[in-house]
Design a protein around this motif. Structure first.
Motif, PDB file in Angstrom:
ATOM      1  N   TYR B  26      72.846  -1.253  73.635  1.00 37.07           N
ATOM      2  CA  TYR B  26      72.486  -1.228  75.048  1.00 37.07           C
ATOM      3  C   TYR B  26      73.461  -0.448  76.018  1.00 37.07           C
ATOM      4  O   TYR B  26      73.041   0.005  77.071  1.00 37.07           O
ATOM      5  CB  TYR B  26      72.328  -2.638  75.268  1.00 37.07           C
ATOM      6  CG  TYR B  26      70.739  -3.343  75.335  1.00 37.07           C
ATOM      7  CD1 TYR B  26      69.984  -3.203  76.317  1.00 37.07           C
ATOM      8  CD2 TYR B  26      70.579  -3.856  74.065  1.00 37.07           C
ATOM      9  CE1 TYR B  26      68.627  -3.650  75.953  1.00 37.07           C
ATOM     10  CE2 TYR B  26      69.381  -4.082  73.781  1.00 37.07           C
ATOM     11  CZ  TYR B  26      68.486  -4.278  74.765  1.00 37.07           C
ATOM     12  OH  TYR B  26      66.940  -4.576  74.520  1.00 37.07           O
ATOM     13  N   ALA B  28      75.114   2.213  74.995  1.00 34.15           N
ATOM     14  CA  ALA B  28      74.700   3.353  74.961  1.00 34.15           C
ATOM     15  C   ALA B  28      73.495   4.134  75.654  1.00 34.15           C
ATOM     16  O   ALA B  28      73.661   5.091  76.373  1.00 34.15           O
ATOM     17  CB  ALA B  28      74.423   4.002  73.291  1.00 34.15           C
ATOM     18  N   VAL B  29      72.315   3.129  75.620  1.00 37.33           N
ATOM     19  CA  VAL B  29      71.374   3.335  76.249  1.00 37.33           C
ATOM     20  C   VAL B  29      71.795   3.413  77.684  1.00 37.33           C
ATOM     21  O   VAL B  29      71.109   3.985  78.679  1.00 37.33           O
ATOM     22  CB  VAL B  29      70.043   2.245  76.064  1.00 37.33           C
ATOM     23  CG1 VAL B  29      69.051   2.602  76.721  1.00 37.33           C
ATOM     24  CG2 VAL B  29      69.843   2.488  74.577  1.00 37.33           C
ATOM     25  N   GLY B  30      72.388   2.425  78.177  1.00 35.91           N
ATOM     26  CA  GLY B  30      72.677   2.086  79.625  1.00 35.91           C
ATOM     27  C   GLY B  30      73.426   3.229  80.199  1.00 35.91           C
ATOM     28  O   GLY B  30      73.136   3.882  81.206  1.00 35.91           O
ATOM     29  N   ALA B  32      73.229   6.403  78.835  1.00 36.76           N
ATOM     30  CA  ALA B  32      72.445   7.778  79.157  1.00 36.76           C
ATOM     31  C   ALA B  32      71.415   7.598  80.275  1.00 36.76           C
ATOM     32  O   ALA B  32      71.427   8.244  81.098  1.00 36.76           O
ATOM     33  CB  ALA B  32      71.624   7.769  77.886  1.00 36.76           C
ATOM     34  N   ALA B  33      71.026   6.093  80.577  1.00 36.41           N
ATOM     35  CA  ALA B  33      70.130   6.005  81.692  1.00 36.41           C
ATOM     36  C   ALA B  33      70.934   6.236  83.113  1.00 36.41           C
ATOM     37  O   ALA B  33      70.376   6.885  83.854  1.00 36.41           O
ATOM     38  CB  ALA B  33      69.730   4.738  81.825  1.00 36.41           C
ATOM     39  N   PHE B  36      70.887  10.113  83.498  1.00 35.73           N
ATOM     40  CA  PHE B  36      69.555  10.590  83.981  1.00 35.73           C
ATOM     41  C   PHE B  36      69.253  10.158  85.253  1.00 35.73           C
ATOM     42  O   PHE B  36      68.524  10.644  86.008  1.00 35.73           O
ATOM     43  CB  PHE B  36      68.457   9.764  83.024  1.00 35.73           C
ATOM     44  CG  PHE B  36      68.402  10.725  81.776  1.00 35.73           C
ATOM     45  CD1 PHE B  36      69.271  10.753  80.706  1.00 35.73           C
ATOM     46  CD2 PHE B  36      67.105  11.410  81.452  1.00 35.73           C
ATOM     47  CE1 PHE B  36      69.015  11.538  79.675  1.00 35.73           C
ATOM     48  CE2 PHE B  36      66.803  12.273  80.488  1.00 35.73           C
ATOM     49  CZ  PHE B  36      67.752  12.603  79.513  1.00 35.73           C
ATOM     50  N   LEU B  37      69.824   8.859  85.723  1.00 37.59           N
ATOM     51  CA  LEU B  37      69.222   8.590  87.261  1.00 37.59           C
ATOM     52  C   LEU B  37      70.333   9.377  88.113  1.00 37.59           C
ATOM     53  O   LEU B  37      69.804   9.589  89.517  1.00 37.59           O
ATOM     54  CB  LEU B  37      69.519   7.137  87.184  1.00 37.59           C
ATOM     55  CG  LEU B  37      68.458   6.324  86.634  1.00 37.59           C
ATOM     56  CD1 LEU B  37      68.705   5.080  86.826  1.00 37.59           C
ATOM     57  CD2 LEU B  37      67.039   6.724  87.322  1.00 37.59           C
TER      58      LEU B  37
END
Lengths: 321, 290
Positions: B26, B28-30, B32-33, B36-37
């Protein structure tokens, strides 16, 4: 029963073969309907795709500056000019460099994002949306953000601000060909814009991998993680990977928007389409040379596509899905 | 063992469901997110800031004062008729979507379903156009359209884009997979191909139509090269061409440019939020078949 047209078509042989008549009527009916359905599209395709391609071929053999109805036939001169023009040949180098970076990077990033999102238990739809959202952004809008806010060559750009925190001098991201920092700007922009799109393709493919495969692999003693990825996931994604790489290559060939907006006035980093645009629509209005360039480019794309299809097994991708 | 978990869950995740592994995932995904934002946030930040603050010495993550009046500024700008460009884009994107779906779905259906001796030859002719990317043909297309006198007109902006070999191809693939029994029942009941298409096939394919509509609309709204070529006069500019023109303007008005950018993205963000299901489905179908 049969429509008027069917009767018209069947009329030459009205008396004999009572069995053949309805069949022939049906077939005529189908033929008519085929053209009814496909006709509008095919007419448009001929006018707006085939005619321009043919016209382009024709123009490419003429001296067609400022005119689309030239009379001065010059044979292969336009091709010679185009192929010896350092701008055009340079643009092919630019494309090659661009493709060499953007294709593997997008493939890797979109696959990684798909693997991450696929493993999520909670908030999966949320994160998928976040990574997919840049698809809504246009290349022009993204170029504005990249050029004016993130990679602005002066102090208030985000990249230079961050570098400043570490005591690094400001970088003129787009204003200098050496060192070629402009590649970082261009590649990150496209990466951001398109990775989410291809992530969706990989996600769809990941969900189609039968879970029995993983179970079987686990029984055979494959460690979850790298081994399962290497021997199960990656081979199962082969068809999608092929399609993705093909789409990425073609998309890279057609790069225009971000180069035009980021590098508009620069003389370096010009991809083929920008050069063609300047040749044909710019001040010179040289349709002959522009057309010759378009023909060369089309041939190149066809060769690359077929070549890649051969290597990676285009047909296999079609069969398995 | 039969799967008791939902089909989308891979067994790997179930096995590695340890707390630490999940937390790392989470994080890592966070991160990256957030990355992206970030560009979206920068648009919003810049569009609601005042220029001295944007270009100031010290980077500010948040505007010290949110300048709501910036919202109307692109519409009062004298150098670029931004409102007009939005209207142009809306007209072009909507008509392109409607026209493309109509023309390409009919052709796709004809190619997939109506028996005709030379249907394969016709199909190969369509396939051949896929090898020639539309962006490469823009020079000859421009020559053609300008000789028709369609430069600076909606006709020139819309009509040449309607005949997408790719969209036709996707519709054909979709209709090949459409259950034949439904249509056959309708044909036995006396409906013509035309009637079966409009009363049986289309109403049962709305999901796919919605997916293709979403994709076509987005690419229509975002397209740049063709509108740039055709829109020689500013009155025919689409919003993308207008945005691009800001970059070559002499004076750089940061908050105005970013507000215009934000406004240009907004319709698509709405499309995203409301039509995401179809969009994802459509993209997934596009890629697998492509």
């Amino acid at each position: 029963m049969s429509t008027t047209t069917a009767r018209d078509l069947a009329s030459p042989a009205p008396t004999k073969a009572s069995k053949a008549r309805p069949r022939r009527g049906l077939r005529a009916n189908a033929t008519l309907n085929f053209w009814l359905f496909t006709g509008p599209f095919l007419i448009g395709l001929v006018i707006f795709v085939f005619v321009p391609i043919g016209w382009s071929l024709w123009l490419s053999f003429f001296d067609a500056r400022f005119t689309v109805t030239p009379s001065n036939f010059i044979g292969f001169d336009n091709y010679k000019t185009v192929l010896t023009d350092p701008n055009f040949t340079g643009s092919l180098v630019t494309f090659t460099v661009f493709a060499a970076f953007i294709v593997p990077l997008t493939w890797g990033l979109s696959l990684s994002l798909a693997l991450l999102v696929h493993r999520l238990t909670y908030l999966r739809a949320f994160f998928r949306s976040v990574f997919f959202l840049p698809t809504a952004c246009s290349y022009v809008a993204a170029s504005l953000i990249w050029k004016m806010s993130i990679f602005n060559g002066v102090r208030f750009g985000l990249a230079n601000t961050v570098l400043g925190w570490f005591g690094v001098d400001q970088v003129a991201w787009l204003a200098n060909p050496t060192p070629p920092w402009y590649w970082l700007v261009i590649v990150t922009l496209r990466l951001w814009l398109q990775a989410g799109f291809y992530m969706i393709l990989f996600l769809a493919a990941l969900q189609n991998i039968p879970s029995e495969l993983y179970e079987a692999a686990a029984i055979d003693g494959a460690k979850p993680g790298w081994q399962t990825f290497r021997y199960i996931t990656l081979p199962q994604l082969r068809a999608t990977s092929t399609a993705v790489i093909l789409l990425l290559l073609v998309a890279a060939y057609q790069a225009f928007d971000e180069f035009f907006n980021l590098m508009g006035r620069a003389t370096w980093g010009q991809p083929p389409l920008v050069i063609l645009y300047k040749t044909a629509i710019g001040v010179n209005q040289d349709y002959g040379q522009g057309s010759a360039g378009a023909v060369v480019l089309t041939l190149l794309i066809c060769v690359v596509t077929l070549f890649q299809g051969k290597i990676m097994g285009f047909g296999r991708g079609e069969e398995s899905k | 063992m039969t799967t008791t978990t939902p089909p989308v869950d891979s067994p790997r995740r179930v096995k590695r469901g340890s707390g630490i592994g999940n937390a790392g995932l989470y994080i890592a995904v966070g991160i990256a997110a957030l990355l992206f934002l970030l560009p979206f946030y920068l648009i919003v930040r810049n569009s609601l800031m005042q220029d001295p603050e944007i270009t100031g010495e010290n980077w500010k993550w948040f505007p010290s004062h949110i300048q709501w009046s910036n919202i109307t500024e692109p519409f009062h700008d004298v150098t670029v008729d931004f409102g007009r460009s939005l209207v142009n884009s809306a007209i072009v994107a909507v008509l392109t979507t409607v026209g493309t779906l109509l023309v390409c779905s009919l052709a796709g259906y004809g190619l997939a379903r109506i028996p005709y001796r030379h249907a394969n030859k016709v199909f190969y002719a369509v396939l051949a156009t896929l090898m020639v990317p539309t962006a490469v043909t823009f020079v000859p297309s421009f020559v053609l359209v300008s000789s028709l006198g369609w430069v600076d007109s909606y006709r020139g902006l819309i009509i040449p884009g309607l005949f997408s070999g790719f969209t036709c191809f996707l519709f054909r693939q979709y209709f090949l997979g459409f259950p034949k029994e439904l249509e056959e029942a309708a044909r036995v009941d006396g409906l013509s191909y035309w009637g079966a298409y409009w009363r049986i096939v289309v109403p049962n394919s709305l999901n796919f139509f919605a997916a293709m509509a979403t994709i076509t609309f987005i690419s229509g709204w975002n397209s740049f090269l063709w509108p740039l070529v055709i829109g020689q006069d500013p009155s025919a500019w689409t919003v993308q061409v207008a945005l691009s023109s800001y970059m070559t303007n002499q004076t750089v008005n940061y908050h105005l440019i970013f507000m215009a950018t934000a406004i240009s993205i907004l319709p698509l963000v709405f499309v995203f939020l409301f039509l995401q299901r179809w969009l994802v489905q459509g993209v997934a179908q596009t890629g697998i078949k492509g």
